[in-house]
Design a protein around this motif. Sequence first.
Motif, PDB file in Angstrom:
ATOM      1  N   PRO A 116      15.457  -3.030 -10.507  1.00  0.00           N
ATOM      2  CA  PRO A 116      14.654  -1.796 -10.557  1.00  0.00           C
ATOM      3  C   PRO A 116      13.222  -1.816 -10.041  1.00  0.00           C
ATOM      4  CG  PRO A 116      16.025  -1.912 -12.477  1.00  0.00           C
ATOM      5  CD  PRO A 116      16.300  -3.159 -11.695  1.00  0.00           C
ATOM      6  N   PRO A 117      12.361  -2.790 -10.293  1.00  0.00           N
ATOM      7  CA  PRO A 117      10.984  -2.577  -9.812  1.00  0.00           C
ATOM      8  C   PRO A 117      10.840  -2.607  -8.297  1.00  0.00           C
ATOM      9  CG  PRO A 117      11.114  -4.371 -11.414  1.00  0.00           C
ATOM     10  CD  PRO A 117      12.495  -4.048 -10.994  1.00  0.00           C
ATOM     11  N   PHE A 118      11.875  -3.049  -7.576  1.00  0.00           N
ATOM     12  CA  PHE A 118      11.747  -3.267  -6.136  1.00  0.00           C
ATOM     13  C   PHE A 118      12.362  -2.125  -5.331  1.00  0.00           C
ATOM     14  CE2 PHE A 118      12.241  -7.604  -8.032  1.00  0.00           C
ATOM     15  CZ  PHE A 118      10.887  -7.919  -7.989  1.00  0.00           C
ATOM     16  N   LEU A 119      12.092  -2.144  -4.029  1.00  0.00           N
ATOM     17  CA  LEU A 119      12.517  -1.058  -3.135  1.00  0.00           C
ATOM     18  C   LEU A 119      14.038  -0.912  -3.075  1.00  0.00           C
ATOM     19  CD1 LEU A 119      11.403   1.037  -1.083  1.00  0.00           C
ATOM     20  CD2 LEU A 119      11.731  -0.695   0.684  1.00  0.00           C
ATOM     21  N   GLY A 120      14.781  -2.017  -3.213  1.00  0.00           N
ATOM     22  CA  GLY A 120      16.238  -1.969  -3.119  1.00  0.00           C
ATOM     23  C   GLY A 120      16.895  -1.136  -4.200  1.00  0.00           C
ATOM     24  N   PHE A 121      16.158  -0.838  -5.266  1.00  0.00           N
ATOM     25  CA  PHE A 121      16.720  -0.014  -6.341  1.00  0.00           C
ATOM     26  C   PHE A 121      16.753   1.470  -5.968  1.00  0.00           C
ATOM     27  CE2 PHE A 121      15.889   2.467 -10.319  1.00  0.00           C
ATOM     28  CZ  PHE A 121      17.159   2.301 -10.867  1.00  0.00           C
ATOM     29  N   LEU A 122      15.859   1.901  -5.072  1.00  0.00           N
ATOM     30  CA  LEU A 122      15.731   3.328  -4.748  1.00  0.00           C
ATOM     31  C   LEU A 122      17.020   3.935  -4.184  1.00  0.00           C
ATOM     32  CD1 LEU A 122      13.918   5.840  -4.607  1.00  0.00           C
ATOM     33  CD2 LEU A 122      13.151   5.061  -2.353  1.00  0.00           C
ATOM     34  N   PRO A 123      17.669   3.347  -3.139  1.00  0.00           N
ATOM     35  CA  PRO A 123      18.923   3.953  -2.654  1.00  0.00           C
ATOM     36  C   PRO A 123      20.030   3.948  -3.702  1.00  0.00           C
ATOM     37  CG  PRO A 123      18.545   1.824  -1.600  1.00  0.00           C
ATOM     38  CD  PRO A 123      17.293   2.184  -2.322  1.00  0.00           C
ATOM     39  N   LYS A 124      20.080   2.886  -4.519  1.00  0.00           N
ATOM     40  CA  LYS A 124      21.073   2.850  -5.603  1.00  0.00           C
ATOM     41  C   LYS A 124      20.798   3.960  -6.623  1.00  0.00           C
ATOM     42  CE  LYS A 124      22.917  -1.851  -5.778  1.00  0.00           C
ATOM     43  NZ  LYS A 124      22.673  -2.323  -4.449  1.00  0.00           N
ATOM     44  N   MET A 129       4.573 -15.310  10.232  1.00  0.00           N
ATOM     45  CA  MET A 129       4.258 -15.344   8.811  1.00  0.00           C
ATOM     46  C   MET A 129       3.656 -14.025   8.340  1.00  0.00           C
ATOM     47  SD  MET A 129       5.299 -17.918   7.348  1.00  0.00           S
ATOM     48  CE  MET A 129       4.495 -17.471   5.830  1.00  0.00           C
ATOM     49  N   ASN A 130       2.731 -13.489   9.138  1.00  0.00           N
ATOM     50  CA  ASN A 130       2.096 -12.216   8.774  1.00  0.00           C
ATOM     51  C   ASN A 130       3.117 -11.074   8.749  1.00  0.00           C
ATOM     52  OD1 ASN A 130      -0.397 -13.404   8.499  1.00  0.00           O
ATOM     53  ND2 ASN A 130      -1.022 -12.981  10.610  1.00  0.00           N
ATOM     54  N   LEU A 131       4.015 -11.079   9.744  1.00  0.00           N
ATOM     55  CA  LEU A 131       5.049 -10.042   9.797  1.00  0.00           C
ATOM     56  C   LEU A 131       5.951 -10.127   8.571  1.00  0.00           C
ATOM     57  CD1 LEU A 131       6.483  -7.779  11.358  1.00  0.00           C
ATOM     58  CD2 LEU A 131       7.840  -9.534  12.522  1.00  0.00           C
ATOM     59  N   PHE A 132       6.355 -11.348   8.217  1.00  0.00           N
ATOM     60  CA  PHE A 132       7.220 -11.526   7.043  1.00  0.00           C
ATOM     61  C   PHE A 132       6.522 -11.061   5.763  1.00  0.00           C
ATOM     62  CE2 PHE A 132       8.528 -14.262   3.447  1.00  0.00           C
ATOM     63  CZ  PHE A 132       9.817 -13.778   3.298  1.00  0.00           C
ATOM     64  N   LEU A 133       5.258 -11.409   5.619  1.00  0.00           N
ATOM     65  CA  LEU A 133       4.522 -11.037   4.404  1.00  0.00           C
ATOM     66  C   LEU A 133       4.301  -9.521   4.313  1.00  0.00           C
ATOM     67  CD1 LEU A 133       1.931 -13.953   4.230  1.00  0.00           C
ATOM     68  CD2 LEU A 133       3.881 -13.588   2.730  1.00  0.00           C
ATOM     69  N   ILE A 134       4.055  -8.883   5.470  1.00  0.00           N
ATOM     70  CA  ILE A 134       3.873  -7.423   5.484  1.00  0.00           C
ATOM     71  C   ILE A 134       5.174  -6.716   5.099  1.00  0.00           C
ATOM     72  CG2 ILE A 134       3.447  -5.417   6.975  1.00  0.00           C
ATOM     73  CD1 ILE A 134       1.489  -7.294   8.544  1.00  0.00           C
ATOM     74  N   LEU A 135       6.292  -7.148   5.730  1.00  0.00           N
ATOM     75  CA  LEU A 135       7.593  -6.553   5.421  1.00  0.00           C
ATOM     76  C   LEU A 135       7.982  -6.807   3.968  1.00  0.00           C
ATOM     77  CD1 LEU A 135       9.576  -7.466   8.666  1.00  0.00           C
ATOM     78  CD2 LEU A 135       8.649  -5.240   8.050  1.00  0.00           C
ATOM     79  N   SER A 136       7.663  -8.009   3.472  1.00  0.00           N
ATOM     80  CA  SER A 136       7.967  -8.348   2.085  1.00  0.00           C
ATOM     81  C   SER A 136       7.156  -7.487   1.116  1.00  0.00           C
ATOM     82  CB  SER A 136       7.683  -9.833   1.811  1.00  0.00           C
ATOM     83  OG  SER A 136       8.525 -10.640   2.575  1.00  0.00           O
ATOM     84  N   PHE A 137       5.933  -7.175   1.505  1.00  0.00           N
ATOM     85  CA  PHE A 137       5.096  -6.310   0.663  1.00  0.00           C
ATOM     86  C   PHE A 137       5.771  -4.953   0.463  1.00  0.00           C
ATOM     87  CE2 PHE A 137       1.863  -2.979   0.295  1.00  0.00           C
ATOM     88  CZ  PHE A 137       1.193  -3.405  -0.846  1.00  0.00           C
ATOM     89  N   PHE A 138       6.295  -4.378   1.567  1.00  0.00           N
ATOM     90  CA  PHE A 138       6.990  -3.086   1.467  1.00  0.00           C
ATOM     91  C   PHE A 138       8.277  -3.218   0.656  1.00  0.00           C
ATOM     92  CE2 PHE A 138       4.522  -2.171   5.399  1.00  0.00           C
ATOM     93  CZ  PHE A 138       3.828  -1.077   4.917  1.00  0.00           C
ATOM     94  N   ILE A 161       8.892  -5.372  -1.796  1.00  0.00           N
ATOM     95  CA  ILE A 161       8.635  -5.635  -3.215  1.00  0.00           C
ATOM     96  C   ILE A 161       7.930  -4.455  -3.886  1.00  0.00           C
ATOM     97  CG2 ILE A 161       7.395  -7.157  -4.813  1.00  0.00           C
ATOM     98  CD1 ILE A 161       7.848  -9.404  -2.692  1.00  0.00           C
ATOM     99  N   PHE A 162       6.931  -3.883  -3.188  1.00  0.00           N
ATOM    100  CA  PHE A 162       6.111  -2.834  -3.812  1.00  0.00           C
ATOM    101  C   PHE A 162       6.404  -1.433  -3.264  1.00  0.00           C
ATOM    102  CE2 PHE A 162       3.537  -6.768  -4.029  1.00  0.00           C
ATOM    103  CZ  PHE A 162       3.479  -6.888  -5.412  1.00  0.00           C
ATOM    104  N   GLY A 163       7.466  -1.309  -2.447  1.00  0.00           N
ATOM    105  CA  GLY A 163       7.772  -0.019  -1.810  1.00  0.00           C
ATOM    106  C   GLY A 163       8.054   1.086  -2.798  1.00  0.00           C
ATOM    107  N   LEU A 164       8.753   0.760  -3.901  1.00  0.00           N
ATOM    108  CA  LEU A 164       9.102   1.776  -4.896  1.00  0.00           C
ATOM    109  C   LEU A 164       7.860   2.324  -5.590  1.00  0.00           C
ATOM    110  CD1 LEU A 164      11.586   3.160  -6.088  1.00  0.00           C
ATOM    111  CD2 LEU A 164      11.642   1.405  -7.852  1.00  0.00           C
ATOM    112  N   PHE A 165       6.891   1.441  -5.849  1.00  0.00           N
ATOM    113  CA  PHE A 165       5.622   1.896  -6.454  1.00  0.00           C
ATOM    114  C   PHE A 165       4.881   2.832  -5.509  1.00  0.00           C
ATOM    115  CE2 PHE A 165       6.276  -2.308  -8.480  1.00  0.00           C
ATOM    116  CZ  PHE A 165       6.369  -1.877  -9.800  1.00  0.00           C
ATOM    117  N   MET A 166       4.871   2.473  -4.190  1.00  0.00           N
ATOM    118  CA  MET A 166       4.159   3.286  -3.203  1.00  0.00           C
ATOM    119  C   MET A 166       4.788   4.664  -3.057  1.00  0.00           C
ATOM    120  SD  MET A 166       3.639   0.209  -0.487  1.00  0.00           S
ATOM    121  CE  MET A 166       2.996   1.179   0.845  1.00  0.00           C
ATOM    122  N   ILE A 167       6.161   4.704  -3.058  1.00  0.00           N
ATOM    123  CA  ILE A 167       6.865   5.983  -2.922  1.00  0.00           C
ATOM    124  C   ILE A 167       6.610   6.856  -4.152  1.00  0.00           C
ATOM    125  CG2 ILE A 167       9.168   7.032  -2.844  1.00  0.00           C
ATOM    126  CD1 ILE A 167       9.985   4.620  -1.061  1.00  0.00           C
TER     127      ILE A 167
END
Length: 337
Positions: free
Chosen positions: A251-259, A317-326, A328-334
């Motif tokens: 639930p706290p992560f972005l992958g929970f939103l489509p579910k 590394m920067n690309l991976f960390l940026i994508l990972s940020f979205f 992990i924290f994408g659901l909070f941002m939405i």
Amino acid sequence: MFNNSSKILFITIMIIGTLITVTSNSWLGAWMGLEINLLSFIPLMSDNNNLTSTEASLKYFLTQALASTVLLFAIILLMLKNNLNNEINESFTSMIMLSALLMKSGAAPFHFWFPNMMDGLTWMNSLMLMTWQKIAPLMLISYLNMKNLLLISVILSVIVGAIGGLNQTSLRKLMAFSSINHLGWMLSSLMINKSTWMIYFSFYSFLSFVLIFMFNLLKLFHFNQLFSSFFNSKILKFTLFMNFLSLGGLPPFLGFLPKWIIIQELTFCNQYTLLMIMLMSTLITLFFYLRICYSAFMLNYYENNWIMNFQFNNFSMNLFLILSFFSIFGLFMISLF
């Protein structure tokens, strides 16, 4: 240089094949697009550095050719229907077509080729197989109104995807069974709302890309490599395993939103039994994701530390960390918007 240019050519043809299928106004045109897509993906699978890619490409060709033959047979029956004074049952023809398309997409009970074949591919080819190659069959499945057979496939896909991933040591096979499980969720959304599966598919493609980008960068193929690779970099270790949990739908992560969206739709349609089966299967997938994360966070593998000395470039590394940020924290941002 020739190898790169040829791959660009085949990727372009593969995209064109999918677009032909999606935009076609006849079943025969859709079948033609699927064939173009198939014949352009097979050369992309061959890799001189990977000895099992030839075997994988042969398995892929045989299964897809069988599915295409069955689909063409059903299309011909459908076209002959008017000439035979309705002697052919339309639901029977639709059932054959749906079975062929489920085999093409790798959904249960036609999934047997998918994990074994994916185990012989490179990570980039695996990503294409898990994401892009599913667009055309799913789009064609959405045109068919066969809810009973689709319901059976949904239940089998989520159960097979959950149980099949329990005792895997190969990351590619784990991602394959995870893909089958997610495909069950997509097919369930096709039964109710034709557009919801595109939302789910977009999120799933993004989360798969984030994980596979890192697996490809570090050349990770088995669990023991996961545990022994990140002893020096705590941030990298944390983000990678949080992405695992995001793909599982915690639930706290972005992958929970489509579910969450599909859970709401199934609840509105009173599909409580189906929803319970899907949620139980997701809990099983989360169990083995959490088991991997727990082992990785709690155990330190000192003895292999000197072997795993990777050189990262800053951009990757920067690309991976940026994508990972979205991720992990994408659901909070939405939720803020």
